[in-house]
Design an enzyme around this catalytic site. Structure first.
Site, PDB file in Angstrom:
ATOM      1  N   ASP A  64       0.852  -1.194   0.000  1.00 43.73           N
ATOM      2  CA  ASP A  64       0.000   0.000   0.000  1.00 43.73           C
ATOM      3  C   ASP A  64       0.885   1.240   0.000  1.00 43.73           C
ATOM      4  O   ASP A  64       2.112   1.122   0.044  1.00 43.73           O
ATOM      5  CB  ASP A  64      -0.942  -0.010   1.221  1.00 43.73           C
ATOM      6  CG  ASP A  64      -0.219  -0.258   2.539  1.00 43.73           C
ATOM      7  OD1 ASP A  64       1.026  -0.337   2.544  1.00 43.73           O
ATOM      8  OD2 ASP A  64      -0.901  -0.368   3.570  1.00 43.73           O
ATOM      9  N   HIS A 125      -6.918  -3.971  10.594  1.00 41.53           N
ATOM     10  CA  HIS A 125      -6.703  -3.778   9.157  1.00 41.53           C
ATOM     11  C   HIS A 125      -5.458  -4.517   8.686  1.00 41.53           C
ATOM     12  O   HIS A 125      -4.515  -4.743   9.451  1.00 41.53           O
ATOM     13  CB  HIS A 125      -6.668  -2.290   8.772  1.00 41.53           C
ATOM     14  CG  HIS A 125      -5.461  -1.509   9.183  1.00 41.53           C
ATOM     15  ND1 HIS A 125      -5.529  -0.337   9.897  1.00 41.53           N
ATOM     16  CD2 HIS A 125      -4.144  -1.702   8.944  1.00 41.53           C
ATOM     17  CE1 HIS A 125      -4.319   0.145  10.079  1.00 41.53           C
ATOM     18  NE2 HIS A 125      -3.450  -0.660   9.516  1.00 41.53           N
TER      19      HIS A 125
END
Ligand code: GLP
Length: 236
Positions: A64, A125
């Site tokens: 990410d 997450h």
């Protein structure tokens, strides 16, 4: 179950990565950022400087990255500084979701992820897939939860400077990886790891979806009263 010191945990994960590259020199690796993997990158950097790992064919994919921040706060910069610059990885084999229009296609074209290393956020997450992300998500733009921004504010000085958006591999992207190692360090992660791997599979806790993955290992530096995957029953 058995736990390791942080150093042992990192050495074990680094060994898994080095072993993967040894078995398959053109392996595709999904790589995390954050505090947790820093020790892993220290080991890999040292072994690479000693010439013990050949990265010339390996492909590295950042999980990410932030959107809308200065270069030195990007995860691309983090990986360059903490890992890539110590290895012989080729520049064209360093991939980042911000540098391409179709990360999933790129990953597929390179042969698919062989090994993905994950950390876990305090809210469960993985990468930047925040609670509520759908299981069928591919690489996408996401708004970061306030708790994620607070947890990541160290390098930004103050909360107001932490980006509000990121680009992340989706849950489907991650779940397609052939092998996943989730690493967690510090007792503060114990409850969320237990909930993720002992509780129900729910998109409210994205890491729990890993329960459905055929080859995920959970390695921690704190003790858990279970193993994931469960230990095979003893042969009789
Ligand atoms: C970040 C990253 C994740 C990382 C997580 C935990 O938000 N996007 O990939 O696993 O936070 O970070 P840390 O290891 O610093 O606790």
């Amino acid at each position: 179950m058995s736990s390791y010191s942080y150093e042992e945990l990192c050495e074990r994960v680094a060994n898994a990565i080095a072993g993967q590259i040894k078995i398959k020199s053109d392996s595709c690796l999904g790589l995390p950022t954050g505090h947790t993997p820093l020790g892993v990158y220290r080991y890999l950097s040292e072994w690479s400087r000693q010439g013990r790992i050949d990265w010339s064919k390996a492909r590295c994919f950042a999980l990410d990255d932030y959107l809308g921040t200065s270069e030195e706060n990007t995860f691309h910069y983090y990986l360059e500084k903490n890992l890539y610059s110590h290895t012989n990885i080729r520049p064209e084999h360093k991939f980042n979701p911000c540098h391409t229009d179709d990360y999933d296609r790129l990953i597929a074209e390179q042969g698919g992820l062989d090994l993905t290393i994950l950390g876990i956020g305090g809210n469960g997450h993985i990468a930047f897939n925040e609670p509520g992300t759908i299981a069928a998500s591919w690489t996408h733009c996401t708004f970061l939860n306030q708790s994620t921004r607070v947890a990541n504010q160290d390098s930004f000085g103050e909360l107001a400077h932490v980006p509000t958006r990121g680009l992340t591999m989706g849950l489907a992207t991650i779940l397609q990886s052939r092998w996943i190692i989730l690493m967690a360090n510090g007792e503060k992660k114990k409850t969320i790891v237990e909930n993720a791997f002992r509780g129900p599979v729910t998109t409210d806790l994205p890491a729990s979806l890993l329960q459905k993955h055929p080859r995920t290992d959970v390695w921690t530096d704190f003790s858990l009263d279970f193993s994931f995957p469960a230990e095979s029953p003893a042969l009789v």
